[in-house]
Design a protein around this motif. Structure first.
Motif, short mmCIF file in Angstrom:
data_model
loop_
_atom_site.label_atom_id
_atom_site.label_comp_id
_atom_site.label_asym_id
_atom_site.label_seq_id
_atom_site.Cartn_x
_atom_site.Cartn_y
_atom_site.Cartn_z
N ASP A 48 -0.74 -8.04 1.24
CA ASP A 48 -1.51 -9.00 0.45
C ASP A 48 -1.33 -10.41 1.02
OD1 ASP A 48 0.94 -10.00 -0.52
OD2 ASP A 48 0.70 -9.12 -2.50
N GLU A 49 -1.88 -11.39 0.35
CA GLU A 49 -1.84 -12.77 0.84
C GLU A 49 -0.42 -13.33 0.91
OE1 GLU A 49 -2.38 -12.45 -3.48
OE2 GLU A 49 -3.70 -11.78 -1.87
N ASN A 50 0.52 -12.69 0.24
CA ASN A 50 1.93 -13.10 0.28
C ASN A 50 2.75 -12.28 1.27
OD1 ASN A 50 1.67 -15.11 -1.77
ND2 ASN A 50 1.53 -13.45 -3.25
N GLY A 51 2.09 -11.37 1.97
CA GLY A 51 2.77 -10.54 2.94
C GLY A 51 3.51 -9.35 2.35
N ILE A 52 3.15 -8.98 1.13
CA ILE A 52 3.78 -7.84 0.44
C ILE A 52 2.84 -6.64 0.50
CG2 ILE A 52 4.72 -7.04 -1.77
CD1 ILE A 52 6.36 -9.27 -0.42
N VAL A 53 3.42 -5.46 0.63
CA VAL A 53 2.61 -4.24 0.75
C VAL A 53 1.64 -4.08 -0.41
CG1 VAL A 53 4.32 -2.73 -0.35
CG2 VAL A 53 2.67 -1.77 1.25
N LYS A 54 0.47 -3.62 -0.05
CA LYS A 54 -0.59 -3.31 -1.02
C LYS A 54 -1.10 -1.93 -0.66
CE LYS A 54 -4.48 -5.60 -0.17
NZ LYS A 54 -5.57 -6.58 -0.25
N VAL A 55 -1.17 -1.04 -1.65
CA VAL A 55 -1.65 0.31 -1.43
C VAL A 55 -3.15 0.33 -1.70
CG1 VAL A 55 -1.48 2.72 -2.16
CG2 VAL A 55 0.57 1.31 -2.04
N LEU A 56 -3.91 0.75 -0.70
CA LEU A 56 -5.37 0.79 -0.80
C LEU A 56 -5.87 2.08 -1.43
CD1 LEU A 56 -6.15 -0.59 2.76
CD2 LEU A 56 -6.00 -1.89 0.62
N VAL A 57 -5.08 3.16 -1.29
CA VAL A 57 -5.45 4.48 -1.82
C VAL A 57 -4.22 5.05 -2.52
CG1 VAL A 57 -6.28 6.78 -1.22
CG2 VAL A 57 -7.02 4.81 0.13
N ASP A 58 -4.24 5.06 -3.85
CA ASP A 58 -3.07 5.52 -4.61
C ASP A 58 -2.72 6.98 -4.37
OD1 ASP A 58 -2.42 3.11 -5.91
OD2 ASP A 58 -4.00 3.45 -7.38
N ALA A 59 -3.72 7.82 -4.23
CA ALA A 59 -3.50 9.25 -4.01
C ALA A 59 -4.27 9.68 -2.77
CB ALA A 59 -3.94 10.04 -5.24
N PRO A 60 -3.69 9.49 -1.58
CA PRO A 60 -4.39 9.82 -0.34
C PRO A 60 -4.65 11.31 -0.19
CG PRO A 60 -2.16 9.07 0.11
CD PRO A 60 -2.37 8.95 -1.34
N SER A 61 -5.67 11.62 0.57
CA SER A 61 -6.06 13.01 0.81
C SER A 61 -5.03 13.73 1.67
CB SER A 61 -7.42 13.05 1.51
OG SER A 61 -7.29 12.53 2.82
N GLU A 62 -5.12 15.04 1.67
CA GLU A 62 -4.24 15.87 2.50
C GLU A 62 -4.36 15.50 3.98
OE1 GLU A 62 -1.83 18.20 1.77
OE2 GLU A 62 -2.09 17.39 -0.25
N GLU A 63 -5.53 15.09 4.39
CA GLU A 63 -5.79 14.70 5.77
C GLU A 63 -4.85 13.56 6.22
OE1 GLU A 63 -9.18 11.97 7.80
OE2 GLU A 63 -9.90 13.64 6.59
N LEU A 64 -4.50 12.70 5.29
CA LEU A 64 -3.66 11.53 5.60
C LEU A 64 -2.17 11.76 5.33
CD1 LEU A 64 -5.94 8.76 4.07
CD2 LEU A 64 -5.76 9.44 6.46
#
Length: 63
Positions: free
Chosen positions: A27-43
Protein backbone atom coordinates in the motif's frame (compact mmCIF):
# COMPACT_ATOMS: atom_id res chain seq x y z
CA UNK A 1 -6.94 -21.39 1.09
CA UNK A 2 -7.22 -18.02 2.77
CA UNK A 3 -4.37 -15.55 3.30
CA UNK A 4 -4.01 -14.00 6.73
CA UNK A 5 -1.88 -10.89 7.24
CA UNK A 6 -0.41 -9.47 10.42
CA UNK A 7 0.04 -5.88 9.24
CA UNK A 8 1.80 -5.06 12.51
CA UNK A 9 4.63 -7.45 11.61
CA UNK A 10 5.01 -6.36 7.96
CA UNK A 11 8.24 -4.47 7.33
CA UNK A 12 7.53 -3.71 3.67
CA UNK A 13 10.25 -5.88 2.14
CA UNK A 14 7.94 -6.65 -0.78
CA UNK A 15 9.09 -10.24 -1.26
CA UNK A 16 5.47 -11.33 -1.45
CA UNK A 17 4.62 -8.84 -4.20
CA UNK A 18 7.65 -9.94 -6.21
CA UNK A 19 6.80 -13.63 -5.74
CA UNK A 20 3.13 -13.27 -6.70
CA UNK A 21 2.07 -9.80 -7.91
CA UNK A 22 -1.41 -11.06 -8.85
CA UNK A 23 -2.13 -11.63 -5.16
CA UNK A 24 0.11 -9.26 -3.17
CA UNK A 25 1.00 -5.57 -3.40
CA UNK A 26 2.23 -2.88 -1.04
CA UNK A 27 0.00 0.00 0.00
CA UNK A 28 0.99 3.67 0.05
CA UNK A 29 2.74 3.10 3.40
CA UNK A 30 4.74 0.15 2.10
CA UNK A 31 2.69 -2.45 4.01
CA UNK A 32 1.45 -5.65 2.38
CA UNK A 33 -1.96 -5.55 0.79
CA UNK A 34 -3.73 -8.73 -0.33
CA UNK A 35 -5.43 -8.32 -3.70
CA UNK A 36 -7.13 -11.74 -3.69
CA UNK A 37 -8.25 -13.06 -0.29
CA UNK A 38 -8.89 -16.60 -1.53
CA UNK A 39 -6.60 -17.29 -4.50
CA UNK A 40 -7.36 -20.06 -6.98
CA UNK A 41 -5.65 -23.44 -6.96
CA UNK A 42 -3.65 -22.25 -9.97
CA UNK A 43 -1.86 -19.73 -7.74
CA UNK A 44 -1.47 -22.00 -4.72
CA UNK A 45 2.22 -22.87 -5.12
CA UNK A 46 3.30 -19.28 -5.76
CA UNK A 47 1.26 -18.01 -2.82
CA UNK A 48 2.83 -20.62 -0.54
CA UNK A 49 6.26 -19.55 -1.74
CA UNK A 50 5.42 -15.87 -1.13
CA UNK A 51 4.26 -16.64 2.42
CA UNK A 52 7.41 -18.63 3.20
CA UNK A 53 9.60 -15.91 1.67
CA UNK A 54 8.32 -13.21 4.04
CA UNK A 55 11.28 -12.31 6.30
CA UNK A 56 8.97 -10.69 8.87
CA UNK A 57 6.62 -13.73 8.98
CA UNK A 58 3.65 -11.42 8.51
CA UNK A 59 1.77 -13.81 6.20
CA UNK A 60 0.00 -17.07 7.02
CA UNK A 61 -2.24 -19.49 5.16
CA UNK A 62 -5.40 -21.05 6.45
CA UNK A 63 -7.14 -23.96 4.81
Amino acid sequence: MQILVDRGKCQGYGNCAVAEPRVFDLDENGIVKVLVDAPSEELRDQVKYAVLDCPARALHLEG
